[in-house]
Scaffold this motif. Sequence first.
Motif, PDB file in Angstrom:
ATOM      1  N   GLU A   1       0.864  -1.183   0.000  1.00  0.00           N
ATOM      2  CA  GLU A   1       0.000   0.000   0.000  1.00  0.00           C
ATOM      3  C   GLU A   1       0.898   1.230   0.000  1.00  0.00           C
ATOM      4  O   GLU A   1       1.485   1.555   1.024  1.00  0.00           O
ATOM      5  N   THR A   2       1.015   1.884  -1.145  1.00  0.00           N
ATOM      6  CA  THR A   2       1.920   3.042  -1.227  1.00  0.00           C
ATOM      7  C   THR A   2       1.387   4.230  -0.423  1.00  0.00           C
ATOM      8  O   THR A   2       2.162   5.024   0.106  1.00  0.00           O
ATOM      9  N   ILE A   3       0.065   4.351  -0.340  1.00  0.00           N
ATOM     10  CA  ILE A   3      -0.570   5.346   0.533  1.00  0.00           C
ATOM     11  C   ILE A   3      -1.630   4.598   1.340  1.00  0.00           C
ATOM     12  O   ILE A   3      -2.740   4.373   0.847  1.00  0.00           O
ATOM     13  N   PRO A   4      -1.310   4.164   2.563  1.00  0.00           N
ATOM     14  CA  PRO A   4      -2.254   3.363   3.351  1.00  0.00           C
ATOM     15  C   PRO A   4      -3.607   4.054   3.530  1.00  0.00           C
ATOM     16  O   PRO A   4      -3.681   5.268   3.748  1.00  0.00           O
ATOM     17  N   GLY A   5      -4.674   3.259   3.381  1.00  0.00           N
ATOM     18  CA  GLY A   5      -6.034   3.771   3.587  1.00  0.00           C
ATOM     19  C   GLY A   5      -6.476   4.799   2.574  1.00  0.00           C
ATOM     20  O   GLY A   5      -7.355   5.614   2.843  1.00  0.00           O
ATOM     21  N   PHE A   6      -5.896   4.751   1.380  1.00  0.00           N
ATOM     22  CA  PHE A   6      -6.150   5.784   0.369  1.00  0.00           C
ATOM     23  C   PHE A   6      -7.643   5.922   0.062  1.00  0.00           C
ATOM     24  O   PHE A   6      -8.170   7.022  -0.017  1.00  0.00           O
ATOM     25  N   HIS A   7      -8.330   4.796  -0.120  1.00  0.00           N
ATOM     26  CA  HIS A   7      -9.769   4.837  -0.377  1.00  0.00           C
ATOM     27  C   HIS A   7     -10.559   4.122   0.715  1.00  0.00           C
ATOM     28  O   HIS A   7     -11.572   3.465   0.436  1.00  0.00           O
ATOM     29  N   ASP A   8     -10.105   4.274   1.950  1.00  0.00           N
ATOM     30  CA  ASP A   8     -10.887   3.791   3.095  1.00  0.00           C
ATOM     31  C   ASP A   8     -11.865   4.909   3.443  1.00  0.00           C
ATOM     32  O   ASP A   8     -11.603   5.756   4.288  1.00  0.00           O
TER      33      ASP A   8
ATOM     34  N   SER B   1     -19.507   3.594   4.001  1.00  0.00           N
ATOM     35  CA  SER B   1     -19.229   2.199   4.373  1.00  0.00           C
ATOM     36  C   SER B   1     -19.603   1.196   3.283  1.00  0.00           C
ATOM     37  O   SER B   1     -19.225   0.029   3.367  1.00  0.00           O
ATOM     38  N   ALA B   2     -20.343   1.647   2.282  1.00  0.00           N
ATOM     39  CA  ALA B   2     -20.969   0.726   1.325  1.00  0.00           C
ATOM     40  C   ALA B   2     -19.998  -0.252   0.678  1.00  0.00           C
ATOM     41  O   ALA B   2     -20.188  -1.476   0.729  1.00  0.00           O
ATOM     42  N   LEU B   3     -18.940   0.245   0.076  1.00  0.00           N
ATOM     43  CA  LEU B   3     -18.035  -0.635  -0.676  1.00  0.00           C
ATOM     44  C   LEU B   3     -17.095  -1.401   0.242  1.00  0.00           C
ATOM     45  O   LEU B   3     -16.777  -2.562  -0.005  1.00  0.00           O
ATOM     46  N   GLY B   4     -16.656  -0.759   1.324  1.00  0.00           N
ATOM     47  CA  GLY B   4     -15.770  -1.430   2.271  1.00  0.00           C
ATOM     48  C   GLY B   4     -16.408  -2.655   2.882  1.00  0.00           C
ATOM     49  O   GLY B   4     -15.752  -3.688   3.074  1.00  0.00           O
ATOM     50  N   GLU B   5     -17.702  -2.564   3.163  1.00  0.00           N
ATOM     51  CA  GLU B   5     -18.417  -3.716   3.747  1.00  0.00           C
ATOM     52  C   GLU B   5     -18.522  -4.858   2.741  1.00  0.00           C
ATOM     53  O   GLU B   5     -18.418  -6.036   3.107  1.00  0.00           O
ATOM     54  N   LEU B   6     -18.726  -4.524   1.477  1.00  0.00           N
ATOM     55  CA  LEU B   6     -18.795  -5.577   0.445  1.00  0.00           C
ATOM     56  C   LEU B   6     -17.439  -6.250   0.258  1.00  0.00           C
ATOM     57  O   LEU B   6     -17.372  -7.460   0.014  1.00  0.00           O
ATOM     58  N   LEU B   7     -16.357  -5.487   0.369  1.00  0.00           N
ATOM     59  CA  LEU B   7     -15.013  -6.081   0.290  1.00  0.00           C
ATOM     60  C   LEU B   7     -14.767  -6.983   1.494  1.00  0.00           C
ATOM     61  O   LEU B   7     -14.306  -8.120   1.341  1.00  0.00           O
ATOM     62  N   ALA B   8     -15.103  -6.495   2.687  1.00  0.00           N
ATOM     63  CA  ALA B   8     -14.863  -7.262   3.923  1.00  0.00           C
ATOM     64  C   ALA B   8     -15.646  -8.569   3.932  1.00  0.00           C
ATOM     65  O   ALA B   8     -15.170  -9.586   4.455  1.00  0.00           O
ATOM     66  N   SER B   9     -16.835  -8.562   3.325  1.00  0.00           N
ATOM     67  CA  SER B   9     -17.667  -9.776   3.310  1.00  0.00           C
ATOM     68  C   SER B   9     -17.338 -10.700   2.140  1.00  0.00           C
ATOM     69  O   SER B   9     -17.950 -11.760   1.982  1.00  0.00           O
ATOM     70  N   GLY B  10     -16.371 -10.294   1.311  1.00  0.00           N
ATOM     71  CA  GLY B  10     -15.967 -11.136   0.183  1.00  0.00           C
ATOM     72  C   GLY B  10     -16.856 -11.004  -1.038  1.00  0.00           C
ATOM     73  O   GLY B  10     -16.698 -11.741  -2.014  1.00  0.00           O
ATOM     74  N   LYS B  11     -17.803 -10.054  -1.008  1.00  0.00           N
ATOM     75  CA  LYS B  11     -18.714  -9.886  -2.146  1.00  0.00           C
ATOM     76  C   LYS B  11     -18.073  -9.088  -3.285  1.00  0.00           C
ATOM     77  O   LYS B  11     -18.535  -9.134  -4.420  1.00  0.00           O
ATOM     78  N   LEU B  12     -17.033  -8.332  -2.948  1.00  0.00           N
ATOM     79  CA  LEU B  12     -16.230  -7.658  -3.972  1.00  0.00           C
ATOM     80  C   LEU B  12     -14.794  -8.149  -3.831  1.00  0.00           C
ATOM     81  O   LEU B  12     -14.264  -8.195  -2.717  1.00  0.00           O
ATOM     82  N   PRO B  13     -14.149  -8.526  -4.949  1.00  0.00           N
ATOM     83  CA  PRO B  13     -12.774  -9.036  -4.869  1.00  0.00           C
ATOM     84  C   PRO B  13     -11.740  -7.914  -4.796  1.00  0.00           C
ATOM     85  O   PRO B  13     -11.957  -6.810  -5.306  1.00  0.00           O
ATOM     86  N   LEU B  14     -10.613  -8.224  -4.155  1.00  0.00           N
ATOM     87  CA  LEU B  14      -9.479  -7.304  -4.141  1.00  0.00           C
ATOM     88  C   LEU B  14      -8.797  -7.371  -5.504  1.00  0.00           C
ATOM     89  O   LEU B  14      -8.535  -8.454  -6.025  1.00  0.00           O
ATOM     90  N   ARG B  15      -8.515  -6.219  -6.090  1.00  0.00           N
ATOM     91  CA  ARG B  15      -7.907  -6.140  -7.417  1.00  0.00           C
ATOM     92  C   ARG B  15      -6.641  -5.281  -7.377  1.00  0.00           C
ATOM     93  O   ARG B  15      -6.420  -4.514  -6.440  1.00  0.00           O
ATOM     94  N   VAL B  16      -5.854  -5.388  -8.444  1.00  0.00           N
ATOM     95  CA  VAL B  16      -4.788  -4.419  -8.681  1.00  0.00           C
ATOM     96  C   VAL B  16      -5.469  -3.180  -9.238  1.00  0.00           C
ATOM     97  O   VAL B  16      -6.136  -3.240 -10.269  1.00  0.00           O
ATOM     98  N   THR B  17      -5.321  -2.058  -8.550  1.00  0.00           N
ATOM     99  CA  THR B  17      -5.992  -0.840  -8.997  1.00  0.00           C
ATOM    100  C   THR B  17      -4.978   0.270  -9.234  1.00  0.00           C
ATOM    101  O   THR B  17      -3.922   0.314  -8.612  1.00  0.00           O
ATOM    102  N   HIS B  18      -5.342   1.186 -10.135  1.00  0.00           N
ATOM    103  CA  HIS B  18      -4.446   2.280 -10.517  1.00  0.00           C
ATOM    104  C   HIS B  18      -4.559   3.460  -9.561  1.00  0.00           C
ATOM    105  O   HIS B  18      -3.569   4.071  -9.182  1.00  0.00           O
ATOM    106  N   ASN B  19      -5.795   3.793  -9.186  1.00  0.00           N
ATOM    107  CA  ASN B  19      -6.092   4.821  -8.186  1.00  0.00           C
ATOM    108  C   ASN B  19      -5.855   6.258  -8.634  1.00  0.00           C
ATOM    109  O   ASN B  19      -5.867   7.172  -7.800  1.00  0.00           O
ATOM    110  N   ASP B  20      -5.643   6.479  -9.918  1.00  0.00           N
ATOM    111  CA  ASP B  20      -5.565   7.847 -10.443  1.00  0.00           C
ATOM    112  C   ASP B  20      -5.966   7.811 -11.910  1.00  0.00           C
ATOM    113  O   ASP B  20      -5.162   8.086 -12.804  1.00  0.00           O
TER     114      ASP B  20
END
Length: 370
Positions: A154-161, A199-218
């Motif tokens: 994580e180059t910038i921790p919590g960037f999209h938390d 909280s919407a997307l973070g909860e879906l990630l935590a529950s496994g409903k959205l997968p972790l991906r390689v993201t560009h973030n800009d």
Amino acid sequence: MEDKKLQERAQEAIKHFGLSGELGAPKPWGNGHINDTFLVEGETRYILQRMNKNIFTKPLELMENITGVTSFLRDKIQKAGGDVMRETLTVIPAEDGSSVYQDDQGDFWRLYYMIEDAVSYDRVEKEQDFYESALAFGNFQQLLSDYPAESLHETIPGFHDTKARFQVFCQAVEQDVCGRAKDVQEEIRFCKEREEVASALGELLASGKLPLRVTHNDTKLNNIMMDKDTGKGICVIDLDTVMPGLAVHDFGDAIRFGASTAAEDEQDLSKVSCDLHLFELYTKGFLEGCGGKLTEMEIAMLPMGAKVMTFECGMRFLTDYLQGDTYFKIHREGHNLDRCRTQFKLVADMEKKWQEMEQIVKDCAGVFTK
């Protein structure tokens, strides 16, 4: 004077990359705001950068991300018969084999081959350019869909938390260090009424409903190199913020910036709306580029990605305004407040158009899943 000293340091840095042939003096290049960038010309052209160690505090981890991802992309591009020198960044190692050269002042320098016969654009001037950027960022997702995202730093921790950023916002309201809260009660109320959005997307990630991906973030338009002749998006650049994340964040940030009908700091809010035609155009390009690699839940959450990223950005501008404008550069009094208001107007407009946005995504997804 400072610029001249920096160019002298760039001249010294380039000597440590083992390049052959005669080289011209490094010249300032581009209009980036984070790193110092230089063009170095010889038989081949190169891009030399001094990395911003104040923003990227772990440059070696950042470069480990970039070299891992670009090596992976090179293999995929080569197997597909593509041009690896134009379709991904190529890191040139320093003489000691490291991905960077560290100078005697502790600064880190890196070197890339220039991507030739290509241009980038700062603003959407032609609709086709926006579509091409969507196609390129979607293809970036497709090519990296089987890359182990969890292995990236994580180059910038919590960037999209967004949830954590909401808590920081609430603290800023409570502390009110500049006494500004009384004048922005409407904006504070708008933000607090949408706590569930944070909280919407973070909860879906935590529950496994959205997968972790390689993201560009800009995912701005100017981070795509376009072929000068064909106008096709050929290469995703500026990989400093590549890290584990959500594909819908990348989609959403592009919509926030590219599908808005006004500048990010527009003061006349009547000019601010989400252009559904541009939203549809980008959705088509992104899904086409992704090549069926997104899950059904990811596709369904694309509108939410746009809303969350726009809300998060507005909330960050408001937080910075309350804290005394310490993070984002401002060019006038109340600049961050203007930025906040445009983002919140976009969020409100998306909410009005929500059913249409969801239908657009369904229609576009149907084309690529038949």
